[in-house]
Design a protein around this motif. Sequence first.
Motif, PDB file in Angstrom:
ATOM      1  N   SER A   9       0.859  -1.262   0.004  1.00 25.32           N
ATOM      2  CA  SER A   9      -0.035   0.012  -0.116  1.00 25.32           C
ATOM      3  C   SER A   9       0.941   1.261  -0.047  1.00 25.32           C
ATOM      4  O   SER A   9       0.299   2.326   0.091  1.00 25.32           O
ATOM      5  CB  SER A   9      -1.055   0.162   1.267  1.00 25.32           C
ATOM      6  OG  SER A   9      -0.178  -0.256   2.138  1.00 25.32           O
ATOM      7  N   GLY A  10       2.390   0.913   0.212  1.00 21.01           N
ATOM      8  CA  GLY A  10       3.006   2.167   0.297  1.00 21.01           C
ATOM      9  C   GLY A  10       3.501   3.055  -0.907  1.00 21.01           C
ATOM     10  O   GLY A  10       3.418   2.497  -1.951  1.00 21.01           O
ATOM     11  N   TYR A  11       3.880   3.903  -0.777  1.00 19.60           N
ATOM     12  CA  TYR A  11       4.375   5.153  -1.558  1.00 19.60           C
ATOM     13  C   TYR A  11       5.536   4.540  -2.541  1.00 19.60           C
ATOM     14  O   TYR A  11       5.496   4.285  -3.845  1.00 19.60           O
ATOM     15  CB  TYR A  11       4.936   6.174  -1.196  1.00 19.60           C
ATOM     16  CG  TYR A  11       5.441   7.473  -1.982  1.00 19.60           C
ATOM     17  CD1 TYR A  11       4.857   7.982  -2.921  1.00 19.60           C
ATOM     18  CD2 TYR A  11       6.708   7.948  -1.420  1.00 19.60           C
ATOM     19  CE1 TYR A  11       5.595   9.021  -3.628  1.00 19.60           C
ATOM     20  CE2 TYR A  11       7.326   9.158  -2.049  1.00 19.60           C
ATOM     21  CZ  TYR A  11       6.616   9.544  -3.144  1.00 19.60           C
ATOM     22  OH  TYR A  11       7.103  10.634  -3.705  1.00 19.60           O
ATOM     23  N   ARG A  32      -1.810  -4.427   5.324  1.00 13.12           N
ATOM     24  CA  ARG A  32      -2.379  -4.704   6.396  1.00 13.12           C
ATOM     25  C   ARG A  32      -3.694  -5.374   6.725  1.00 13.12           C
ATOM     26  O   ARG A  32      -4.201  -6.149   7.704  1.00 13.12           O
ATOM     27  CB  ARG A  32      -2.058  -3.486   7.355  1.00 13.12           C
ATOM     28  CG  ARG A  32      -0.868  -3.177   7.834  1.00 13.12           C
ATOM     29  CD  ARG A  32      -0.902  -2.149   8.913  1.00 13.12           C
ATOM     30  NE  ARG A  32      -0.424  -1.016   8.662  1.00 13.12           N
ATOM     31  CZ  ARG A  32       0.110  -0.200   9.461  1.00 13.12           C
ATOM     32  NH1 ARG A  32       0.276  -0.719  10.792  1.00 13.12           N
ATOM     33  NH2 ARG A  32       0.435   1.019   8.975  1.00 13.12           N
ATOM     34  N   LYS A  36      -7.324  -2.569   2.517  1.00 16.98           N
ATOM     35  CA  LYS A  36      -6.320  -2.354   1.597  1.00 16.98           C
ATOM     36  C   LYS A  36      -6.103  -3.120   0.338  1.00 16.98           C
ATOM     37  O   LYS A  36      -5.232  -2.856  -0.647  1.00 16.98           O
ATOM     38  CB  LYS A  36      -4.918  -2.069   2.361  1.00 16.98           C
ATOM     39  CG  LYS A  36      -5.223  -0.865   3.420  1.00 16.98           C
ATOM     40  CD  LYS A  36      -3.816  -0.386   3.709  1.00 16.98           C
ATOM     41  CE  LYS A  36      -4.568   0.732   4.884  1.00 16.98           C
ATOM     42  NZ  LYS A  36      -3.436   1.685   5.313  1.00 16.98           N
ATOM     43  N   ALA A  81       8.111  -2.385   3.858  1.00 19.85           N
ATOM     44  CA  ALA A  81       7.221  -2.042   4.959  1.00 19.85           C
ATOM     45  C   ALA A  81       8.141  -1.574   6.216  1.00 19.85           C
ATOM     46  O   ALA A  81       8.866  -2.267   6.597  1.00 19.85           O
ATOM     47  CB  ALA A  81       6.415  -3.064   5.247  1.00 19.85           C
ATOM     48  N   VAL A  84       6.512   4.907   8.849  1.00 18.28           N
ATOM     49  CA  VAL A  84       6.982   6.171   8.556  1.00 18.28           C
ATOM     50  C   VAL A  84       5.999   7.382   8.875  1.00 18.28           C
ATOM     51  O   VAL A  84       5.247   7.808   7.921  1.00 18.28           O
ATOM     52  CB  VAL A  84       7.209   6.227   6.826  1.00 18.28           C
ATOM     53  CG1 VAL A  84       8.050   7.563   6.331  1.00 18.28           C
ATOM     54  CG2 VAL A  84       7.700   5.152   6.282  1.00 18.28           C
ATOM     55  N   SER A 126      17.573   3.685   4.749  1.00 18.18           N
ATOM     56  CA  SER A 126      17.144   5.182   4.539  1.00 18.18           C
ATOM     57  C   SER A 126      18.449   5.887   4.848  1.00 18.18           C
ATOM     58  O   SER A 126      19.643   5.464   5.409  1.00 18.18           O
ATOM     59  CB  SER A 126      16.137   5.492   5.671  1.00 18.18           C
ATOM     60  OG  SER A 126      16.173   6.982   5.839  1.00 18.18           O
ATOM     61  N   SER A 215       6.154  11.686   2.901  1.00 17.71           N
ATOM     62  CA  SER A 215       6.939  12.255   1.768  1.00 17.71           C
ATOM     63  C   SER A 215       5.779  13.171   1.048  1.00 17.71           C
ATOM     64  O   SER A 215       6.325  14.223   0.638  1.00 17.71           O
ATOM     65  CB  SER A 215       7.489  11.281   0.868  1.00 17.71           C
ATOM     66  OG  SER A 215       8.402  10.809   1.082  1.00 17.71           O
TER      67      SER A 215
HETATM   68  P1  NDP Z   1       4.580   4.649   3.148  1.00 17.74           P
HETATM   69  O1  NDP Z   1       3.990   4.984   4.616  1.00 17.74           O
HETATM   70  O2  NDP Z   1       3.684   5.108   2.213  1.00 17.74           O
HETATM   71  O3  NDP Z   1       4.599   3.092   3.283  1.00 17.74           O
HETATM   72  C1  NDP Z   1       4.954   2.474   4.356  1.00 17.74           C
HETATM   73  C2  NDP Z   1       4.327   0.829   4.344  1.00 17.74           C
HETATM   74  O4  NDP Z   1       4.647   0.064   5.489  1.00 17.74           O
HETATM   75  C3  NDP Z   1       2.808   1.025   4.199  1.00 17.74           C
HETATM   76  O5  NDP Z   1       2.564   0.015   3.241  1.00 17.74           O
HETATM   77  C4  NDP Z   1       2.393   0.530   5.632  1.00 17.74           C
HETATM   78  O6  NDP Z   1       1.111  -0.029   5.650  1.00 17.74           O
HETATM   79  C5  NDP Z   1       3.461  -0.287   5.986  1.00 17.74           C
HETATM   80  N1  NDP Z   1       3.616  -0.404   7.471  1.00 17.74           N
HETATM   81  C6  NDP Z   1       3.859   0.694   8.330  1.00 17.74           C
HETATM   82  N2  NDP Z   1       3.796   0.349   9.726  1.00 17.74           N
HETATM   83  C7  NDP Z   1       3.436  -1.033   9.480  1.00 17.74           C
HETATM   84  C8  NDP Z   1       3.222  -2.025  10.484  1.00 17.74           C
HETATM   85  N3  NDP Z   1       3.161  -1.879  11.791  1.00 17.74           N
HETATM   86  N4  NDP Z   1       2.750  -3.309  10.216  1.00 17.74           N
HETATM   87  C9  NDP Z   1       2.562  -3.456   8.953  1.00 17.74           C
HETATM   88  N5  NDP Z   1       2.866  -2.535   7.972  1.00 17.74           N
HETATM   89  C10 NDP Z   1       3.093  -1.350   8.239  1.00 17.74           C
HETATM   90  O7  NDP Z   1       5.955   5.046   3.314  1.00 17.74           O
HETATM   91  P2  NDP Z   1       7.203   5.070   2.135  1.00 17.74           P
HETATM   92  O8  NDP Z   1       6.636   4.351   0.767  1.00 17.74           O
HETATM   93  O9  NDP Z   1       7.636   6.379   1.904  1.00 17.74           O
HETATM   94  O10 NDP Z   1       8.320   4.225   2.529  1.00 17.74           O
HETATM   95  C11 NDP Z   1       8.630   2.693   2.488  1.00 17.74           C
HETATM   96  C12 NDP Z   1       9.807   2.632   3.160  1.00 17.74           C
HETATM   97  O11 NDP Z   1      10.811   3.595   2.552  1.00 17.74           O
HETATM   98  C13 NDP Z   1       9.892   2.679   4.461  1.00 17.74           C
HETATM   99  O12 NDP Z   1      10.936   1.442   4.832  1.00 17.74           O
HETATM  100  C14 NDP Z   1      10.686   3.969   4.782  1.00 17.74           C
HETATM  101  O13 NDP Z   1      11.454   3.871   6.067  1.00 17.74           O
HETATM  102  C15 NDP Z   1      11.675   4.061   3.556  1.00 17.74           C
HETATM  103  N6  NDP Z   1      12.333   5.428   3.270  1.00 17.74           N
HETATM  104  C16 NDP Z   1      11.353   6.274   3.149  1.00 17.74           C
HETATM  105  C17 NDP Z   1      11.751   7.807   2.684  1.00 17.74           C
HETATM  106  C18 NDP Z   1      10.752   8.965   2.447  1.00 17.74           C
HETATM  107  O14 NDP Z   1      11.254   9.848   2.226  1.00 17.74           O
HETATM  108  N7  NDP Z   1       9.604   8.418   1.912  1.00 17.74           N
HETATM  109  C19 NDP Z   1      13.077   7.954   2.622  1.00 17.74           C
HETATM  110  C20 NDP Z   1      14.009   6.783   3.183  1.00 17.74           C
HETATM  111  C21 NDP Z   1      13.388   5.704   3.525  1.00 17.74           C
HETATM  112  P3  NDP Z   1      -0.093   0.927   5.771  1.00 17.74           P
HETATM  113  O15 NDP Z   1      -0.361   1.738   4.485  1.00 17.74           O
HETATM  114  O16 NDP Z   1      -1.292   0.152   6.118  1.00 17.74           O
HETATM  115  O17 NDP Z   1       0.238   1.988   6.788  1.00 17.74           O
END
Ligand code: NDP
Length: 341
Positions: A9-11, A32, A36, A81, A84, A126, A215
């Motif tokens: 689901s993340g960016y 999760r 989603k 995951a 963030v 990171s 972000s």
């Molecule tokens: P997002 O918040 O978009 O993505 C984070 C993902 O992790 C989501 O799918 C989220 O699920 C999941 N997640 C978070 N906490 C949990 C949990 N406790 N249990 C299960 N799933 C979880 O952020 P980004 O795409 O930006 O981040 C992706 C990775 O990149 C991370 O590891 C981050 O540390 C790293 N990063 C990001 C930077 C940035 O500037 N964006 C810079 C450097 C590193 P849900 O959608 O359900 O919350």
Amino acid sequence: SFVLVSGASGYIAQHTIRILLAKGYKVIGTVRTQEKADSVARLFNNDNLALELVPELADIDAFDHVFEKYNTQIKHVIHTASPVRYNMTDFENEMLLPAINGTKSVLESIKKFSADSVETVVYTSSISALANPAGIFEPETTLTEESWNPDTWEDAIKDVRSAYFGSKTFAERSTWQFIEENRDQVKFQLTTICPGYVLGPQAFDENAKGHLCYSGELVNGILTSKPGDTIDQHLAGAFIDVRDVARAHVLPLEDHRFANQRLVLMNKRFALQDVADYISGNFPELKGKISVGVPGSGADTVETTSKYDNSKTRELLGFDFVPFEKSVTDSVDQILAANKE
Ligand code: NDP
């Protein structure tokens, strides 16, 4: 065979999955909740994407059921995951443990169920793993692929920024440690990816509405500001576009030169004020509607940050990074269009 991508689901994950599907890979994404899963499935609308539920990264065996189900069909693993966000108070349980346990759980599950099939693991670390929150503001320091955040657990639980930095550092360390301790039991090659502040559009326009991920809010926060609002004059550091980050996550699956490498993804240094200045200068329709902050102050702020030398990473990647101006333009265009609908 499949590529497993956690946090679908993340960016960053969605841009990465898009590239994988375009290249013909079959992908298992973990999310999760069923809600989603349904939403991600609808967005991609691709039979080569399967979704599985991993409700909580902090659970020590969070990924077992997924690896047990697909076992030797999983060839590559991209673990993105991790929490963030900066709105929490229980740093250990909401930030550090999900990041660390989630990472260990992925690796232990590989060992238990997919040791013979998994060839590549890419872990999204990171720039926060290169230095602590003070360490990215040391103009005399040059951060490289060899740099490590020196913070201890005690340092990491003192405030939320230190907790995020610590979460990435301890989780990445656990990946390298796992390789060392399990050399005979797994065959995969590890690549860790350390991006700076990631800017650029969401993978899907409809995800650019309302409140965005951390972000996304860097640009969206300026677009939703009111004249006179403060623009954080202390937010500055390394910039990289999300599309470059996604490409870098896929290359290690195809090129053995990335084995056991740590990639530092940054194009140039920037300050949040530079984003505000660029928007004010290039989107005349927003004039008078949003905050301009302290115009022109970005360059001085940037001089207060650490320097970076990621020439090793740039050479390995072999492509040019998306420029800051394009990244901001594409984000702003997407957010304005999404909110107009
Ligand atoms: P997002 O918040 O978009 O993505 C984070 C993902 O992790 C989501 O799918 C989220 O699920 C999941 N997640 C978070 N906490 C949990 C949990 N406790 N249990 C299960 N799933 C979880 O952020 P980004 O795409 O930006 O981040 C992706 C990775 O990149 C991370 O590891 C981050 O540390 C790293 N990063 C990001 C930077 C940035 O500037 N964006 C810079 C450097 C590193 P849900 O959608 O359900 O919350």
